[in-house]
Write an enzyme that holds these catalytic residues in place. Sequence first.
Site, mmCIF file in Angstrom:
data_model
loop_
_atom_site.group_PDB
_atom_site.id
_atom_site.type_symbol
_atom_site.label_atom_id
_atom_site.label_comp_id
_atom_site.label_asym_id
_atom_site.label_seq_id
_atom_site.Cartn_x
_atom_site.Cartn_y
_atom_site.Cartn_z
ATOM 1 C CG ASN A 125 78.725 125.281 34.653
ATOM 2 O OD1 ASN A 125 77.822 126.037 34.300
ATOM 3 N ND2 ASN A 125 79.997 125.499 34.388
ATOM 4 C CG HIS A 171 85.710 133.727 34.442
ATOM 5 N ND1 HIS A 171 86.366 134.332 33.396
ATOM 6 C CD2 HIS A 171 85.036 132.692 33.909
ATOM 7 C CE1 HIS A 171 86.092 133.703 32.269
ATOM 8 N NE2 HIS A 171 85.281 132.698 32.555
ATOM 9 N NE ARG A 230 82.199 134.636 25.754
ATOM 10 C CZ ARG A 230 82.317 134.251 27.008
ATOM 11 N NH1 ARG A 230 82.642 135.116 27.951
ATOM 12 N NH2 ARG A 230 82.123 132.994 27.343
ATOM 13 N NE ARG A 285 80.738 128.956 36.860
ATOM 14 C CZ ARG A 285 81.728 128.784 36.018
ATOM 15 N NH1 ARG A 285 82.182 127.567 35.785
ATOM 16 N NH2 ARG A 285 82.272 129.805 35.432
ATOM 17 C CD GLU A 314 85.305 127.937 37.513
ATOM 18 O OE1 GLU A 314 85.466 126.862 36.886
ATOM 19 O OE2 GLU A 314 85.206 129.033 36.949
#
Length: 398
Positions: free
Chosen positions: A8, A179, A240, A90, A383
């Site tokens: 990642n 996601h 965010r 990813r 993940e």
Amino acid sequence: MEKLLIINSGSSSLKFKLLVMPEEKELADGLVDRIGIAGSKIKIKYGDGKKYEQAEEIPDHQVAVDRLTFLLKDLGIVQELTEITGVGHRVVAGGEYFKGSVVVDDEVIKHIDEIADMAPLHNPANLMGIKAFKKILPDAFAVASFDTAFHQTMPAVNYMYSTPYEWYQDYSVRRYGAHGISHQYVSQLAADKLGKPVTDLKLITCHLGAGSSICAVKGGKSFDISMGFTPLTGLTMATRSGDVDPSLLGYIMEKLNINSMDEMLDILNHKSGLLGVSGISSDMRDLLEAKESGDKRASLAVDIFVKNVVKYIGEYIAEMGGVDGIVFTAGIGENSSPVRQLIMDRLAYLGIKYDAAKNDENFDGVISTPESQVAVLRLATNEELMIARDIMKLKAEA
Ligand code: ADP
């Protein structure tokens, strides 16, 4: 047996896991942090509780990858780099090009580059990781997995914005979500835990971490997602803003003398959300503590977060015409029993009943009681494992 490295690669960090497949065993897990910034660090956990941690200068992603692969050998995690037969990357934005994981080739690299505007912080960094590993492990089977791919099944009614249709036709303006790897992983796992085929279930998966999103998963497919064209929208997140009225941008840019949209978006990405409202921290743990000691803005930030989750769950139940299970995952979803409790208490109207002891101990699985009219699950996302499974599938088909 295959050793697969899952990467990642962020703008200033590179996280990795080394997995043994098909055993699904983790050999090592680590991070190169602050790439290109003073104070770079490499951390690796491996073996039975062994740890490596070293501060050193890491000027760019190629050096990060060189050091990481050197250390895998030097620490005896692998004997030879050729043992690593696959590398999974990813990638945040896949646009409309990618509906699943793909084997990396020149065409794939071109497309990831082409849609970098949709994830300007992420896609270029993801590509740096892909290119750096191609140099050092040229024979490994390289796969790209996209955070948007799972959501490519959404119907147009859920992915189209009510903006001029030509924006979609000419510039691919639509909801892509994010996601997806996590939402897909936990929805499959939830179906296993509930002992039903995922195709028979209506699930709502709540990925609540530093970045948060909620997904309506109908019959195993993404039906709607709270994130939008980019991961900025939807729920209030750590830093965010989540959903805001676009008209406020021009208004506040004028008031604060902000001259560029980049600067404006930087505030919405990095100085808003839980941090912006509370003024003290982006970390839910700090906010819960401050709320306990009477801090009104921390308390408001937590309440807005909870309200957002409850709102999206309600919206998705209405859209799907019901729900069989609600899943909590990621940093907050997996670890914060107080936040899950606040959300589940607000959902009592659905006939949700939960086992308080299981919720308190972060039980891995179903945390609702048998009487509950909707199942509630707390599941650890993974993940990297999802990507490793995709590599195995694509390898078998190759
Ligand atoms: P990401 O992958 O988006 O970086 P994570 O899923 O790792 O994020 O989640 C990180 C967030 O999880 C942190 O911002 C922190 O607020 C939250 N978190 C972790 N542990 C807890 C906890 N015990 N209670 C509340 N929040 C937690």
